[in-house]
Design an enzyme around this catalytic site. Structure first.
Site, PDB file in Angstrom:
ATOM      1  N   ASP A 195       0.731  -0.887  -0.409  1.00  0.00           N
ATOM      2  CA  ASP A 195       0.100  -0.133  -0.436  1.00  0.00           C
ATOM      3  C   ASP A 195       0.863   1.379   0.167  1.00  0.00           C
ATOM      4  OD1 ASP A 195      -1.570   2.157   0.959  1.00  0.00           O
ATOM      5  OD2 ASP A 195      -2.818   0.691   1.895  1.00  0.00           O
ATOM      6  N   LYS A 221      -3.464  12.451  -2.038  1.00  0.00           N
ATOM      7  CA  LYS A 221      -2.551  12.801  -0.864  1.00  0.00           C
ATOM      8  C   LYS A 221      -1.881  13.483  -1.822  1.00  0.00           C
ATOM      9  CE  LYS A 221      -3.631   9.062   2.196  1.00  0.00           C
ATOM     10  NZ  LYS A 221      -4.202   9.904   3.253  1.00  0.00           N
ATOM     11  N   ARG A 369      -0.128  14.718  13.253  1.00  0.00           N
ATOM     12  CA  ARG A 369       0.604  14.390  12.203  1.00  0.00           C
ATOM     13  C   ARG A 369       0.476  15.983  11.478  1.00  0.00           C
ATOM     14  NH1 ARG A 369      -1.638  10.446   8.580  1.00  0.00           N
ATOM     15  NH2 ARG A 369      -3.553  11.886   8.064  1.00  0.00           N
TER      16      ARG A 369
HETATM   17  C1  LIG Z   1      -2.681   3.843   4.444  1.00  0.00           C
HETATM   18  C2  LIG Z   1      -3.682   3.986   3.640  1.00  0.00           C
HETATM   19  N1  LIG Z   1      -4.979   2.914   3.131  1.00  0.00           N
HETATM   20  C3  LIG Z   1      -5.623   3.085   2.892  1.00  0.00           C
HETATM   21  C4  LIG Z   1      -6.770   4.316   3.012  1.00  0.00           C
HETATM   22  C5  LIG Z   1      -8.086   4.390   2.411  1.00  0.00           C
HETATM   23  O1  LIG Z   1      -8.443   5.123   1.575  1.00  0.00           O
HETATM   24  P1  LIG Z   1     -10.079   5.031   0.501  1.00  0.00           P
HETATM   25  O2  LIG Z   1     -10.780   5.472   1.506  1.00  0.00           O
HETATM   26  O3  LIG Z   1      -9.609   5.645  -0.599  1.00  0.00           O
HETATM   27  O4  LIG Z   1     -10.224   3.328   0.468  1.00  0.00           O
HETATM   28  C6  LIG Z   1      -6.292   5.182   3.574  1.00  0.00           C
HETATM   29  C7  LIG Z   1      -6.643   6.820   3.484  1.00  0.00           C
HETATM   30  O5  LIG Z   1      -5.911   7.616   3.436  1.00  0.00           O
HETATM   31  C8  LIG Z   1      -4.538   5.395   3.895  1.00  0.00           C
HETATM   32  O6  LIG Z   1      -4.234   5.971   4.604  1.00  0.00           O
END
Ligand SMILES: Cc1ncc(COP(=O)(O)O)c(C=O)c1O
Length: 398
Positions: A195, A221, A369
């Site tokens: 991720d 982001k 943060r």
């Molecule tokens: C590390 C990580 N994975 C997944 C997500 C979730 O993403 P989404 O809401 O676009 O599905 C976030 C959201 O901030 C995140 O920081």
């Protein structure tokens, strides 16, 4: 002017990326929340206006072809590819990160093959990844095993099908060792899923070089694609033929307009698509990515580390000792592009910081943060943020 403020001025004057700031819509606020929602690139509103008024309003259905709507997911994937160290043809844009985690993880278990029934999951992960891993495990007959990324090498074995890891931890800003963890996963015969939400656009990722199998990430982001902009899925080229998506929608069919009842997957990254792409968000993202033309990710990383180093120095100078405690690693090779500070009254402190024009965010229960987007954050911003934090936090102590 303080010594730190003078240094900040000098650092800004010698910053090669400083000119990029004018390509964003910014104001007097010090914006350190680009790791949640990136700022608006100045060219996006005009582009979206054209998409809505001309492409949709005038060309209507013709735009699927004439305005390149149909091929946008792969085209924009290729635009993101160099930012994460991938050759073209391996990234498709669409859906949310959560949905892509599901596609990638189930796809990874299917790639791993028979006899492997464990999914290792980063226990410190952003919650959605954990929820989806648990469901993906149930669907594929696997057992989910939450554990800290550092425990992964010892936990790998003959039973490991897939491993889901975050490149940068969303809460602490810790950067995990993607090359060595991916190598360990491969040595055990398992499939890696990374991720990249908190690393893409902030530091080099080098997906191809380290032979990452599958990866996902968001674009709102550090890539500044806008609220809810579509995410992306990377499937390494040599795995694409065997990638068996658990969401085989008509957009990933070899002949989508054949309207056939039997599913036959398309070749290449298209296989990661599901349904009709979210064109307005997708084309806003495409415009937002223009700011990256000619910007080397290595230079972004160098500035990111300089910004976070300087912030830590300013925090130490402006805050009473022990008032906050950084949970972000000091070592550069373990740090993403954010600093997370623990303090007992973090929620209250962040509220007052925002009132004073310094925007970061609060993560439950006690984390302040601060995200540093090198494309538009400068050293004077950093000095001001730490100084105001000192004033605000000092007041809380009294
Ligand atoms: C590390 C990580 N994975 C997944 C997500 C979730 O993403 P989404 O809401 O676009 O599905 C976030 C959201 O901030 C995140 O920081």
């Amino acid at each position: 002017m303080s010594e730190l403020a003078l240094r900040a001025e000098k650092l800004d004057a010698s910053d090669d990326l400083a000119g990029l700031r004018s390509r964003f819509v910014l104001d007097e606020v010090v914006y350190l929340d680009g790791n949640s929602l990136g700022a608006l690139p100045a060219n996006v509103p005009g582009h979206v206006e054209d998409v809505v008024r001309r492409q949709w309003g005038e060309l209507r259905i013709r735009s699927w072809d004439e305005s390149g709507w149909w091929t946008a997911p792969e085209r924009i994937g290729d635009r993101i590819a160099p930012l994460v160290g991938a050759a073209a043809g391996q990234i498709v844009v669409g859906d949310s990160t959560s949905v892509n985690v599901f596609k990638a993880l189930v796809g990874a278990v299917r790639l791993a093959g028979e006899g492997r029934d464990e999914i290792l999951v980063d226990a410190t992960t952003f919650p959605t990844d954990g929820y989806i891993a648990e469901s993906a495990a149930r669907l594929t007959g696997c057992v989910p095993r939450p554990l800290a990324p550092a425990e992964v090498p010892d936990a790998l074995g003959d039973r490991t099908a897939a491993v889901l890891l975050n490149h940068v931890d969303y809460r602490t800003g810790r950067l995990h060792d993607l090359p060595s963890l991916t190598a360990a996963i491969h040595a055990a015969g398992a499939v890696s899923v990374w991720d990249l939400c908190h690393s893409a656009g902030a530091l080099p990722v080098d997906l191809d070089e380290h032979r990452v199998d599958l990866a996902v990430g968001c674009t709102y982001k550090y890539l500044n694609g806008g609220p809810g902009s579509p995410a992306y899925l990377y499937v390494r080229r040599d795995l694409q033929d065997r990638f068996d998506s658990p969401l085989p929608g008509w957009n990933s069919h070899a002949e989508p307009f054949g309207m056939r009842s039997a599913y036959e997957p398309a070749e290449g990254s298209v296989r990661g698509r599901v349904g009709t792409p979210d064109i307005l968000s997708m084309l806003a993202l495409e415009a937002a990515l223009e700011v990256w033309d000619g910007v080397p990710v290595a230079a972004v990383r160098t500035k990111s580390l300089a910004l976070t180093d300087f912030f830590l120095e300013c925090v130490e100078a402006y805050l009473p000792e022990g008032r906050v405690r950084s949970v972000t690693p000091v070592a550069h090779e373990e740090r993403g592009s954010q600093i997370a500070l623990r303090c007992p009254d973090a929620g209250d402190v962040m509220k007052r910081l925002i009132e004073r024009g310094v925007v970061g965010d609060f993560r439950h229960p006690d984390v302040l943060r601060f995200g540093f987007t090198p494309l538009y954050v400068g050293f004077a911003d950093v000095e001001r943020a730490a100084r105001v934090l000192g004033e605000v936090a000092g007041a809380s102590v009294a």
